[in-house]
Design a protein around this motif. Structure first.
Motif, PDB file in Angstrom:
ATOM      1  N   HIS A   1      -0.610  31.235 -10.282  1.00  8.77           N
ATOM      2  CA  HIS A   1      -0.056  30.388 -11.444  1.00  8.77           C
ATOM      3  C   HIS A   1       0.446  29.281 -10.963  1.00  8.77           C
ATOM      4  O   HIS A   1       0.184  27.820 -11.415  1.00  8.77           O
ATOM      5  CB  HIS A   1       0.983  31.118 -12.316  1.00  8.77           C
ATOM      6  N   ILE A   2       1.329  29.017  -9.870  1.00  6.36           N
ATOM      7  CA  ILE A   2       1.827  27.839  -9.397  1.00  6.36           C
ATOM      8  C   ILE A   2       0.598  26.814  -8.883  1.00  6.36           C
ATOM      9  O   ILE A   2       0.395  25.724  -9.066  1.00  6.36           O
ATOM     10  CB  ILE A   2       2.445  28.211  -8.046  1.00  6.36           C
ATOM     11  N   LEU A   3      -0.567  27.598  -8.211  1.00  7.39           N
ATOM     12  CA  LEU A   3      -1.658  26.821  -7.848  1.00  7.39           C
ATOM     13  C   LEU A   3      -2.489  26.223  -9.007  1.00  7.39           C
ATOM     14  O   LEU A   3      -3.064  25.055  -8.969  1.00  7.39           O
ATOM     15  CB  LEU A   3      -2.526  27.540  -7.010  1.00  7.39           C
ATOM     16  N   TYR A   4      -2.547  27.159 -10.145  1.00  9.91           N
ATOM     17  CA  TYR A   4      -3.366  26.648 -11.184  1.00  9.91           C
ATOM     18  C   TYR A   4      -2.688  25.449 -11.779  1.00  9.91           C
ATOM     19  O   TYR A   4      -3.059  24.502 -12.385  1.00  9.91           O
ATOM     20  CB  TYR A   4      -3.422  27.959 -12.259  1.00  9.91           C
ATOM     21  N   ARG A   5      -1.197  25.435 -11.861  1.00  8.26           N
ATOM     22  CA  ARG A   5      -0.605  24.464 -12.360  1.00  8.26           C
ATOM     23  C   ARG A   5      -0.569  23.200 -11.582  1.00  8.26           C
ATOM     24  O   ARG A   5      -0.563  22.020 -12.169  1.00  8.26           O
ATOM     25  CB  ARG A   5       1.211  24.823 -12.591  1.00  8.26           C
ATOM     26  N   GLY A   6      -0.759  22.996 -10.422  1.00  2.00           N
ATOM     27  CA  GLY A   6      -1.095  21.975  -9.426  1.00  2.00           C
ATOM     28  C   GLY A   6      -2.477  21.600  -9.906  1.00  2.00           C
ATOM     29  O   GLY A   6      -2.511  20.035 -10.156  1.00  2.00           O
ATOM     30  N   PHE A   7      -3.293  22.362 -10.115  1.00  4.39           N
ATOM     31  CA  PHE A   7      -4.798  21.964 -10.663  1.00  4.39           C
ATOM     32  C   PHE A   7      -4.785  21.261 -12.026  1.00  4.39           C
ATOM     33  O   PHE A   7      -5.354  20.040 -12.125  1.00  4.39           O
ATOM     34  CB  PHE A   7      -5.554  23.144 -10.634  1.00  4.39           C
ATOM     35  N   VAL A   8      -3.885  21.756 -13.003  1.00  2.00           N
ATOM     36  CA  VAL A   8      -3.770  21.179 -14.085  1.00  2.00           C
ATOM     37  C   VAL A   8      -2.901  19.674 -14.145  1.00  2.00           C
ATOM     38  O   VAL A   8      -3.413  18.542 -14.884  1.00  2.00           O
ATOM     39  CB  VAL A   8      -2.853  22.084 -15.170  1.00  2.00           C
ATOM     40  N   THR A   9      -2.111  19.673 -13.164  1.00  3.78           N
ATOM     41  CA  THR A   9      -1.479  18.210 -12.948  1.00  3.78           C
ATOM     42  C   THR A   9      -2.503  17.435 -12.436  1.00  3.78           C
ATOM     43  O   THR A   9      -2.471  16.181 -12.782  1.00  3.78           O
ATOM     44  CB  THR A   9      -0.345  18.548 -11.846  1.00  3.78           C
ATOM     45  N   VAL A  10      -3.097  17.747 -11.355  1.00  2.00           N
ATOM     46  CA  VAL A  10      -4.189  16.894 -11.034  1.00  2.00           C
ATOM     47  C   VAL A  10      -5.494  16.599 -12.003  1.00  2.00           C
ATOM     48  O   VAL A  10      -5.580  15.166 -12.205  1.00  2.00           O
ATOM     49  CB  VAL A  10      -4.958  17.492  -9.601  1.00  2.00           C
TER      50      VAL A  10
END
Length: 168
Positions: free
Chosen positions: A133-142
């Motif tokens: 989930h942390i990594l997916y939120r990083g993707f959404v931020t990018v």
């Protein structure tokens, strides 16, 4: 959030490289082909993790998508394994499933072994989901940063490309 995802991905990358080296050494010493397979899997997955980190640094979301896809496949498979394990735990309570142990082993009973392993697997699944989930939120931020940059660029281009009236 992007930097948290980079830190998590870097820790995962270090773990994958360590496991790949360990499995490769184990394969060379024991000649176990299964260790070679795991070394290859960890190596390929570390390449995708490297692409994720590069994509997070350079704001290239296309580099991040393959790793997220692999992680989704892994989590789905792992969750299915945990569900099957809990079904086996339920069956072990009625002594329908046995795990192999020696007769001199005075450790855990059959049901205790399955319950303890099920709890550990469930905790590992929850931790994996949280990290993903942390990594997916990083993707959404990018992705959001790229969309904002695209909107600004599009607005500037639209402002410059408006047809000016010509006077004859």
């Amino acid at each position: 959030m992007r930097f948290a995802s980079i830190v998590v991905a870097t820790i995962i990358l270090i773990s994958e490289i360590s496991l790949a080296v360990f499995e490769y050494i184990h394969c060379r010493l024991d000649g176990n082909p299964l260790s070679a397979v795991f070394a290859g899997i960890f190596t390929v997955h570390s390449v995708f993790t490297t692409f994720y980190i590069i994509g997070a640094f350079r704001l290239i979301e296309c580099f991040m998508v393959p790793w997220l896809t692999l992680q989704l496949i892994f989590l789905t498979t792992f969750a299915l394994f945990v569900i099957v394990w809990w079904i086996a735990t339920l069956l072990s309570i009625f002594n329908l499933v046995q795990y192999y142990h020696t007769t001199s082993d005075q450790g855990l009973t059959n049901a205790e072994f399955f319950v303890l392993t099920g709890v550990i697997l469930t905790i590992a699944l929850v931790v994996s989901i949280k990290l993903s989930h942390i990594l997916y939120r990083g993707f959404v931020t990018v992705r959001n940063q790229n969309m904002a940059r695209y909107r600004i660029t599009e607005a500037i281009q639209r402002k410059d490309s408006i047809l000016k009236p010509s006077y004859v």
